[in-house]
Scaffold this active site. Structure first.
Site, PDB file in Angstrom:
ATOM      1  N   SER A 134       0.839  -1.198   0.000  1.00 13.49           N
ATOM      2  CA  SER A 134       0.000   0.000   0.000  1.00 13.49           C
ATOM      3  C   SER A 134       0.872   1.245   0.000  1.00 13.49           C
ATOM      4  O   SER A 134       1.946   1.263   0.603  1.00 13.49           O
ATOM      5  CB  SER A 134      -0.910   0.018   1.234  1.00 13.49           C
ATOM      6  OG  SER A 134      -1.684   1.206   1.264  1.00 13.49           O
ATOM      7  N   LYS A 184      -4.590  -7.056   2.398  1.00 16.17           N
ATOM      8  CA  LYS A 184      -4.518  -5.949   1.449  1.00 16.17           C
ATOM      9  C   LYS A 184      -5.854  -5.746   0.742  1.00 16.17           C
ATOM     10  O   LYS A 184      -6.275  -4.618   0.463  1.00 16.17           O
ATOM     11  CB  LYS A 184      -3.418  -6.210   0.410  1.00 16.17           C
ATOM     12  CG  LYS A 184      -3.287  -5.126  -0.674  1.00 16.17           C
ATOM     13  CD  LYS A 184      -3.072  -3.736  -0.080  1.00 16.17           C
ATOM     14  CE  LYS A 184      -2.544  -2.722  -1.083  1.00 16.17           C
ATOM     15  NZ  LYS A 184      -3.321  -2.544  -2.295  1.00 16.17           N
ATOM     16  N   HIS A 187      -7.987  -3.932   3.155  1.00 19.48           N
ATOM     17  CA  HIS A 187      -7.475  -2.551   3.170  1.00 19.48           C
ATOM     18  C   HIS A 187      -8.084  -1.749   2.028  1.00 19.48           C
ATOM     19  O   HIS A 187      -8.583  -0.638   2.212  1.00 19.48           O
ATOM     20  CB  HIS A 187      -5.948  -2.585   3.056  1.00 19.48           C
ATOM     21  CG  HIS A 187      -5.306  -1.288   2.677  1.00 19.48           C
ATOM     22  ND1 HIS A 187      -5.324  -0.797   1.378  1.00 19.48           N
ATOM     23  CD2 HIS A 187      -4.595  -0.385   3.395  1.00 19.48           C
ATOM     24  CE1 HIS A 187      -4.695   0.350   1.326  1.00 19.48           C
ATOM     25  NE2 HIS A 187      -4.229   0.619   2.540  1.00 19.48           N
ATOM     26  N   ASN A 188      -8.079  -2.327   0.822  1.00 16.32           N
ATOM     27  CA  ASN A 188      -8.611  -1.602  -0.320  1.00 16.32           C
ATOM     28  C   ASN A 188     -10.124  -1.446  -0.245  1.00 16.32           C
ATOM     29  O   ASN A 188     -10.675  -0.443  -0.700  1.00 16.32           O
ATOM     30  CB  ASN A 188      -8.208  -2.311  -1.617  1.00 16.32           C
ATOM     31  CG  ASN A 188      -6.759  -2.076  -1.979  1.00 16.32           C
ATOM     32  OD1 ASN A 188      -5.960  -1.707  -1.118  1.00 16.32           O
ATOM     33  ND2 ASN A 188      -6.406  -2.280  -3.223  1.00 16.32           N
ATOM     34  N   GLU A 191     -10.695   1.386   1.960  1.00 21.04           N
ATOM     35  CA  GLU A 191     -10.357   2.581   1.186  1.00 21.04           C
ATOM     36  C   GLU A 191     -11.542   3.030   0.326  1.00 21.04           C
ATOM     37  O   GLU A 191     -11.849   4.224   0.239  1.00 21.04           O
ATOM     38  CB  GLU A 191      -9.147   2.260   0.313  1.00 21.04           C
ATOM     39  CG  GLU A 191      -8.711   3.333  -0.654  1.00 21.04           C
ATOM     40  CD  GLU A 191      -7.613   2.803  -1.567  1.00 21.04           C
ATOM     41  OE1 GLU A 191      -7.868   2.704  -2.791  1.00 21.04           O
ATOM     42  OE2 GLU A 191      -6.531   2.472  -1.061  1.00 21.04           O
TER      43      GLU A 191
END
Length: 318
Positions: A134, A184, A187-188, A191
């Protein structure tokens, strides 16, 4: 079978690794590797990109076979390619690797694909680490946030590499194969939701009868507020670059898939992801119904990922 890493090999060999994929993220990461004293051997289907790394001090190669042949075992090969091409690259490189070698996938692959790939490589004795990265191109160059999945012993052997590629405190061993790309992915997905909230809030402020300076407010929110973040900083930068109307920026928002994968994982594990699902749906609908909120999302994608987000003639006509 547990494969011991030869940590007594010469330092020069430890600093030598293959690097495949020289797009915005990969090229910048190669620059950082060189800055940190590594000796990357590079390959990309774009020959010009490979040649450019030679100008920085990397060793370019013309094929996956030559890349593997240039490295001494135990080899380390980092992939930084689009998730849909990972299997193709593995088909090209694995025949030239062997027992004790390690492949790192640093792209945004689906975590289940990473689990499958790790299992498929096991009979050949090839280790596999799935690594979420990231921070966008800037993070790749100046220090990223790195999430590592795979065998703990393999992570331990290459921990210095992850430390050198990350910001201070910005790397972590997450867990077994698939865990790095799973985290990840989440995480996205988060986001997506954070960006959607910002887009909606600033769109409402733009329509309010107060003649608000969105640039000033984005800057204000970045100083001591509860929602202060790199996203608010990037939005302020976008307003300064393109104007608060964002006229040059597309209101049709692209997406790379991780938000949808997060929603699907939520369904699989019985967890509501309503906010992220709404953000994913907004992006899908924006392709036919662009809006100012979509322009904000596109502008943010441009700031942190250097994505091309400018209006196309068809959208202007709409």
């Amino acid at each position: 079978m547990e494969i011991p890493l030869d940590m007594e090999r010469p330092v020069a060999q430890k600093l030598r690794l293959g690097y495949i994929g020289l797009g915005k993220m990969g090229f910048n990461m190669v620059e950082r590797l060189l800055e940190k004293g590594y000796r990357p051997v590079t390959f990309d289907v774009n020959e010009d990109a490979t040649k450019k790394t030679a100008g920085l001090g990397a060793e370019p190669t013309a094929s996956l076979k030559s890349l593997a042949g240039t490295l001494l075992p135990p080899r380390l090969v980092w992939l930084m390619v689009p998730q849909e091409t990972v299997d193709h690259v593995l088909e090209g490189i694995v025949p030239f690797l062997g027992f004790g070698d390690t492949i790192i996938d640093g792209g945004n692959s689906h975590y289940k694909d990473s689990m499958r790939r790790a299992q498929a490589l096991t009979p050949a004795g090839i280790e596999f680490l799935d690594v979420g990265v990231s921070g966008g191109p800037s993070g790749a160059r100046n220090g990223a946030c790195i999430m590592v999945g795979g065998k703990k012993s393999v992570f331990d052997g290459y921990e210095d590499l992850f430390r050198d590629l990350s910001v201070p405190g910005g790397y972590e061993y997450i867990g077994v194969q698939g865990a790095g790309h799973f985290v990840k992915m989440i995480h996205n997905g988060i986001e997506y939701g954070m960006m959607q909230s910002m887009a909606e809030g600033f769109a409402v402020m733009r329509e309010a009868p107060f003649n608000l300076s969105l640039t000033a407010i984005a800057s204000l929110f970045s100083h001591g507020s509860v929602i202060a973040s790199r996203l608010t900083e990037w939005l302020g930068q976008a307003f300064r670059e393109y104007g608060e109307g964002l006229e040059a920026v597309s209101g049709a928002v692209a997406q790379s898939g991780e938000g949808m994968w997060t929603v699907e994982a939520g369904k699989e594990y019985g967890v509501s992801t309503a906010g992220i699902a709404a953000a994913v749906q907004f992006r899908a609908e924006s392709l036919t119904h662009p809006s100012y909120g979509g322009q904000i999302l596109s502008a943010l994608r441009n700031q942190f990922g250097q994505h091309d987000v400018f209006r196309k003639p068809r959208e202007d006509a709409a």
